[in-house]
Enzyme design. Structure first.
Site, PDB file in Angstrom:
ATOM      1  N   VAL A  97      -4.805  -7.673   6.833  1.00  0.00           N
ATOM      2  CA  VAL A  97      -5.116  -7.066   8.127  1.00  0.00           C
ATOM      3  C   VAL A  97      -5.321  -8.097   9.233  1.00  0.00           C
ATOM      4  O   VAL A  97      -5.433  -7.724  10.407  1.00  0.00           O
ATOM      5  CB  VAL A  97      -6.349  -6.146   8.031  1.00  0.00           C
ATOM      6  CG1 VAL A  97      -6.067  -4.964   7.125  1.00  0.00           C
ATOM      7  CG2 VAL A  97      -7.582  -6.915   7.581  1.00  0.00           C
ATOM      8  N   TYR A 101       0.821  -1.209   0.000  1.00  0.00           N
ATOM      9  CA  TYR A 101       0.000   0.000   0.000  1.00  0.00           C
ATOM     10  C   TYR A 101       0.857   1.261   0.000  1.00  0.00           C
ATOM     11  O   TYR A 101       1.843   1.358  -0.719  1.00  0.00           O
ATOM     12  CB  TYR A 101      -0.980  -0.015   1.185  1.00  0.00           C
ATOM     13  CG  TYR A 101      -1.847  -1.241   1.224  1.00  0.00           C
ATOM     14  CD1 TYR A 101      -2.603  -1.608   0.118  1.00  0.00           C
ATOM     15  CD2 TYR A 101      -1.901  -2.041   2.354  1.00  0.00           C
ATOM     16  CE1 TYR A 101      -3.406  -2.733   0.143  1.00  0.00           C
ATOM     17  CE2 TYR A 101      -2.698  -3.166   2.403  1.00  0.00           C
ATOM     18  CZ  TYR A 101      -3.446  -3.513   1.289  1.00  0.00           C
ATOM     19  OH  TYR A 101      -4.232  -4.630   1.326  1.00  0.00           O
TER      20      TYR A 101
END
Length: 423
Positions: free
Chosen positions: A259, A241
């Site tokens: 996550v 990211y």
């Protein structure tokens, strides 16, 4: 097993075990209930041998680690031209859940953000949603070398709380960017995120990518090298990211985080890494996982821009000059992965011999981690009641010949073994 490699991994895990900052992904209710102390590390060599440390057998959901594999499946099934028409390959510089599309084409900037991953899911072929999910699950399982389980509880939790992703799916649909019904595309996306893996599964999946789509555990060619090259390229630039630039500079491995706390990382041609630690930072990356990967890269010399030769080319030849003795000739540019294979091969095959002679006289260059592994081979052999000798005329591995049984030629080493046998 190469004891020194295991010591490296155990030491790196211990080095970061006390790190407790970061938080669980509480916006997915089920992920907020996991044990925050879980910590596992696995490393798979290019021939499928796996080292494990810590909680390597703990299962967790893939979450965004699924994205590069679904992207690879879309490339495999549709071809690059059709996928490129729907998904870009440019870094977004934004968070994973931002509504990020190209302002001219209205397609997602890359397949590693949620918008791009939802489009990738919409491109997976199949008559029904169940059929498409079966195809995804089978592809992921083929990369891991075992049938992956599905966590329905996490799936239902994400589906019930995924309003933002639902908004992204419908916005993409309004742009004409999806290849399927937005609800079906979103449902498939949540399902792939809910597949369960261990850090060892991730290491094996990474090793499959490292081998150009060939699973070293099963021998199956899961996809082709062109698909893998494209997938790894996007993982390099977009996989972490808005932390991707720092990651490439400091770690230098194509990678993807999730996550739930997982990270998968690939050293092309050489090895795969899987890490699990569920506390994540504000960017959605595992805090301890990133530290572990940084330490692995720096301590073992794994940055992909330092790669100069493939691991399987390290051993030039193996021969037995006389009964009870075997010589291993090593050549070329030797990095960590190649040295690991040399040491593991010598220790694995020593059952029917008394002495192993490692000839490094044809080495061109050697990294510090590789030097440490080769220098430790005599110790590992002694632990197996075997003798290890080193032919190292230039001091490439053992600069001080007095420190061990080091010789200028194979003939000198063989002469020494005759004298010892005579004594």
């Amino acid at each position: 097993m190469t004891v020194l490699v295991q010591r490296y991994l155990d030491g790196i895990l211990a080095e970061h075990a006390g790190v407790d900052h970061g938080a669980l992904a509480s916006y997915i209710p089920e992920l907020a209930e996991v044990d925050p102390t879980g910590f596992g590390l696995s490393l798979s060599s290019s021939d499928g041998y796996v080292y494990e440390s810590g909680d390597a057998g703990v299962q967790f959901t893939m979450q965004s680690i699924s994205k590069p594999f679904t992207y690879a499946l879309a490339l495999d099934q549709l071809g690059q031209a059709d996928v490129d028409a729907r998904i870009g390959v440019e870094p977004s510089g934004e968070g994973f859940n931002k509504i990020s599309v190209d302002q001219v084409t209205n397609v997602p900037k890359n397949p590693m953000i949620n918008a791009g991953a939802i489009v990738a899911c919409s491109l997976i072929p199949g008559k029904t949603l169940e059929h498409r999910f079966d195809l995804v699950r089978e592809f992921f399982s083929a990369c891991a070398g075992r049938d992956l389980d599905f966590d329905e509880t996490v799936y239902l939790s994400e589906r019930a709380t995924g309003s933002r992703n639902r908004g992204i799916a419908y916005l993409l649909d309004s742009f004409g960017a999806l290849g399927a019904d937005p609800d079906d595309a979103l449902d498939l996306y949540i399902r792939q995120c809910s597949l369960k893996v261990t850090s060892t599964d991730l290491a094996r999946m990474a090793a499959t990518l490292a081998r150009g789509g060939h699973n070293p555990l099963t021998g199956r060619q899961v996809t082709d090298a062109a698909v893998v090259r494209r997938t790894l390229s996007v993982m390099v630039t977009c996989g972490m990211y808005d932390a991707a630039g720092e990651w490439v500079s400091a770690v230098g491995l194509p990678a993807k985080s999730g996550v739930a706390g997982g990270i998968v990382a690939v050293l092309p041609g050489q090895l795969g890494i899987g890490v699990y630690s569920p506390r994540i930072d504000a960017k959605g990356n595992s805090v301890r996982g990133m530290l572990v990967c940084r330490s692995l890269s720096q301590q073992l010399g794994l940055h992909f821009l330092t790669v100069s030769s493939e691991a399987h080319a390290a051993i030039r030849g193996v021969y037995a000059p006389r009964p009870g003795v075997r010589v291993y000739e090593v050549h070329g540019d030797l990095l960590f992965a190649g040295a690991e294979q040399v040491v593991r091969t010598a220790t694995r095959e020593c059952g029917d011999i008394d002495t192993a002679i490692l000839d490094v006289s044809r080495l061109h260059t050697i990294s510090e981690p590789a030097r440490g592994l080769l220098a430790g081979l005599p110790e590992e052999l002694r632990a197996l009641d075997k003798q290890g000798l080193l032919v190292d005329p230039d001091g490439s591995v053992a600069p001080d010949p007095s420190a061990g049984m080091v010789f200028a030629t194979v003939e000198d080493a063989l002469t020494a073994t005759e004298i010892w046998v005579g004594d």
